[in-house]
Design a protein around this motif. Structure first.
Motif, short mmCIF file in Angstrom:
data_model
loop_
_atom_site.label_atom_id
_atom_site.label_comp_id
_atom_site.label_asym_id
_atom_site.label_seq_id
_atom_site.Cartn_x
_atom_site.Cartn_y
_atom_site.Cartn_z
N THR A 21 22.01 -6.90 34.43
CA THR A 21 21.47 -5.77 33.67
C THR A 21 19.96 -5.89 33.54
O THR A 21 19.21 -4.91 33.69
CB THR A 21 22.11 -5.70 32.28
N TYR A 22 19.50 -7.09 33.25
CA TYR A 22 18.07 -7.35 33.12
C TYR A 22 17.33 -7.12 34.43
O TYR A 22 16.30 -6.45 34.48
CB TYR A 22 17.90 -8.80 32.63
N LEU A 23 17.87 -7.66 35.52
CA LEU A 23 17.22 -7.50 36.82
C LEU A 23 17.23 -6.04 37.27
O LEU A 23 16.24 -5.54 37.81
CB LEU A 23 17.91 -8.39 37.86
N ASP A 24 18.34 -5.34 37.02
CA ASP A 24 18.44 -3.94 37.42
C ASP A 24 17.44 -3.07 36.67
O ASP A 24 17.01 -2.03 37.17
CB ASP A 24 19.86 -3.41 37.17
N ALA A 25 17.08 -3.50 35.46
CA ALA A 25 16.12 -2.74 34.66
C ALA A 25 14.67 -3.05 35.04
O ALA A 25 13.75 -2.48 34.47
CB ALA A 25 16.34 -3.04 33.18
N GLY A 26 14.49 -3.96 35.98
CA GLY A 26 13.15 -4.29 36.42
C GLY A 26 12.61 -5.60 35.89
O GLY A 26 11.47 -5.98 36.19
#
Length: 307
Positions: A21-26
């Motif tokens: 989730t963190y990586l997908d959010a940038g």
């Protein structure tokens, strides 16, 4: 750290979702250590990155804290010998499933080993391509200067929050003089600000969570609710925004154990604090107002940053 049991039971599948989730959010910075869960956290991060591009993440890894069996926080000292540095990294690379880490740093100063020797060993790993940058953690101004004389230092990871502002004495100015960034952890003071307090085991050990100290500190934090409400933010988001507002060279590191916490953390980037806001916050929670040391007494002696 929170994904490896430091604040209670966790589920690895959910933890991987949190990282994704963190990586997908940038998001990019993943901060881990070989002693978080005695290697579990590195394995978890490695699993989360297995089907991702290695370039999606900046891996910051701490090493050197010595463990003993059983629960609790590390308290066995640190090992910064050059041979140990190389040994620690070898295991970390295997657990992480990568051929290099982006930032490698001793978790604590090993007072038996000159910092020049420890940093020199990491510098050799930089030359070999196994490490990209050298970091430090919880060290004082003199140690920072000595380390920087050996090799370029990317950042100093250190506790910095509304309730922990000791780095403003000398450490922050030294980092800025030398062009070294600050990676601020403990931004929410282990849950004292805007969240659930640390697990019962840890809360019982940390002076700020005990008896009258806890009552005093809770009352301090409560003063900020009106400011947070005016910004349409939670207390946690306000605390993160305050740290971020201390300078472009200060990066808050915030732990999360659920995807919803990641989303809330990211939302803090939209909280803007101007000079008037910062002055008001400073008046409500003055520097040094918190009661109790930030670590148990036995562990305070391990902090070179505390003199």
């Amino acid at each position: 750290m929170g994904l490896s049991g430091a604040y209670g039971r966790t589920d690895d599948d959910e933890s991987v979702r949190v990282i994704h989730t963190y990586l997908d959010a940038g998001g990019t910075l993943l901060d881990t250590a070989d002693f978080y869960g005695a290697g579990h956290n590195e394995q978890l991060v490695g699993r989360a990155l297995r089907e991702r591009s290695r370039d999606d993440a900046v891996l910051s890894v701490k090493f050197g804290a010595l463990l003993t069996p059983g629960p609790g926080i590390p308290g066995g000292g640190a090992d910064g010998r050059p041979d140990a540095v190389r040994n620690y990294l070898t295991y970390s690379l295997q657990r992480l499933g990568t051929d290099h880490v982006d930032i490698y740093r001793p978790a604590r100063l090993d007072r038996r080993v000159p910092i020049e020797d420890t940093v020199g060993a990491i510098a050799e790993l930089v030359e070999a391509g196994h490490v990209r940058h050298i970091g430090l953690s919880e060290v004082g101004a003199e140690t920072i200067r000595r380390a920087a004389a050996v090799a370029p230092i990317s950042d100093v990871q250190i506790e910095y929050s509304l309730l922990s502002r000791g780095i403003e004495d000398e450490i922050l100015a030294t980092c800025r003089e030398l062009g070294i960034g600050v990676t601020a952890y403990g931004v929410l003071s282990k849950g004292l600000i805007g969240g659930n307090a640390a697990s019962p085991v840890l809360a019982a050990a940390f002076p700020r969570f005990g008896g009258e100290n806890r009552e005093h500190n809770d009352a301090l934090v409560a003063r900020l609710q009106e400011v947070a409400d005016a910004k349409e933010a939670t207390l946690a988001q306000l605390a993160i925004a305050w740290v971020a507002a201390q300078g472009d060279d200060v990066v808050p590191v915030v732990g999360a154990r659920r995807a919803a916490q990641v989303e809330s953390m990211i939302a803090s980037t939209s909280v803007t604090l101007d000079d008037d806001d910062l002055a008001r916050i400073d008046a409500l929670v003055p520097r040094g107002a918190a009661r109790g040391t930030r670590y148990p007494e036995a562990h305070m002696a391990d902090l070179d940053s505390e003199g």
